[in-house]
Design an enzyme around this catalytic site. Structure first.
Site, PDB file in Angstrom:
ATOM      1  N   HIS A   1       8.305  -0.517   2.344  1.00  0.00           N
ATOM      2  CA  HIS A   1       9.064   0.728   2.267  1.00  0.00           C
ATOM      3  C   HIS A   1       9.069   1.396   3.637  1.00  0.00           C
ATOM      4  O   HIS A   1       8.019   1.588   4.239  1.00  0.00           O
ATOM      5  CB  HIS A   1       8.411   1.708   1.281  1.00  0.00           C
ATOM      6  CG  HIS A   1       8.403   1.256  -0.131  1.00  0.00           C
ATOM      7  ND1 HIS A   1       9.340   1.670  -1.050  1.00  0.00           N
ATOM      8  CD2 HIS A   1       7.556   0.426  -0.802  1.00  0.00           C
ATOM      9  CE1 HIS A   1       9.075   1.123  -2.224  1.00  0.00           C
ATOM     10  NE2 HIS A   1       7.999   0.361  -2.095  1.00  0.00           N
TER      11      HIS A   1
ATOM     12  N   HIS B   1       7.798  -6.533  -0.321  1.00  0.00           N
ATOM     13  CA  HIS B   1       8.702  -5.537   0.238  1.00  0.00           C
ATOM     14  C   HIS B   1       7.922  -4.444   0.944  1.00  0.00           C
ATOM     15  O   HIS B   1       6.807  -4.110   0.574  1.00  0.00           O
ATOM     16  CB  HIS B   1       9.644  -4.953  -0.814  1.00  0.00           C
ATOM     17  CG  HIS B   1       8.980  -4.273  -1.962  1.00  0.00           C
ATOM     18  ND1 HIS B   1       8.315  -4.948  -2.963  1.00  0.00           N
ATOM     19  CD2 HIS B   1       8.890  -2.960  -2.279  1.00  0.00           C
ATOM     20  CE1 HIS B   1       7.851  -4.089  -3.859  1.00  0.00           C
ATOM     21  NE2 HIS B   1       8.185  -2.866  -3.445  1.00  0.00           N
TER      22      HIS B   1
END
Length: 137
Positions: free
Chosen positions: A101, A99
């Site tokens: 951010h 992931h």
């Protein structure tokens, strides 16, 4: 992966606040909202982190990044944006599904502080290290 929270979000087993989705990636608001609009961009296929991804998968993920970042900046009126990726626990990764951010930035008091410690450069040591790390074509 059955125990991965992001895989459960992708499968619709856990709700999320989506800001972008296509066949390969999903972007949704992080529940912690470090800054307003804090968004996570994830591949729909499970990879522990970028260190597990091949060039094609990483390219697919990162190709979506500018569009989402531009949308966040424009719609939120942000002055800038931090893009952060942590790989492995020592680097701050807490959820082991790749992931990225996206953290919109508004001013110096928006609650996010990322600092780097500068060191006096040792150009000989840098050249030696670069030589050791060099990846040829």
């Amino acid at each position: 992966m059955s125990d991965c929270i992001f895989c459960k979000i992708i499968a619709g087993e856990i709700p999320s606040s989506k800001v972008y989705e296509d066949d390969d990636v999903l972007a949704f608001l992080d529940i912690t909202q470090v800054t307003k609009g804090h968004t996570l961009l994830i591949p729909k296929k499970h990879y522990r982190n970028i260190l597990e991804m091949d060039a094609t998968s990483a390219s697919t993920l990162f190709a979506r990044l500018p569009k989402i970042a531009q949308q966040l900046k424009e719609k939120l009126g942000a002055n800038g944006l931090n893009i952060v990726n942590n790989n492995e626990e020592i680097a701050g990764q807490t959820i082991f599904h790749t992931h990225i951010h996206l953290l919109p930035r508004f001013d110096e008091t928006d609650g996010l502080n990322i600092e780097f410690t500068a060191h006096e450069p040792d150009f000989t040591a840098l050249a030696q290290l670069a030589n050791e790390l060099y990846i040829g074509e």
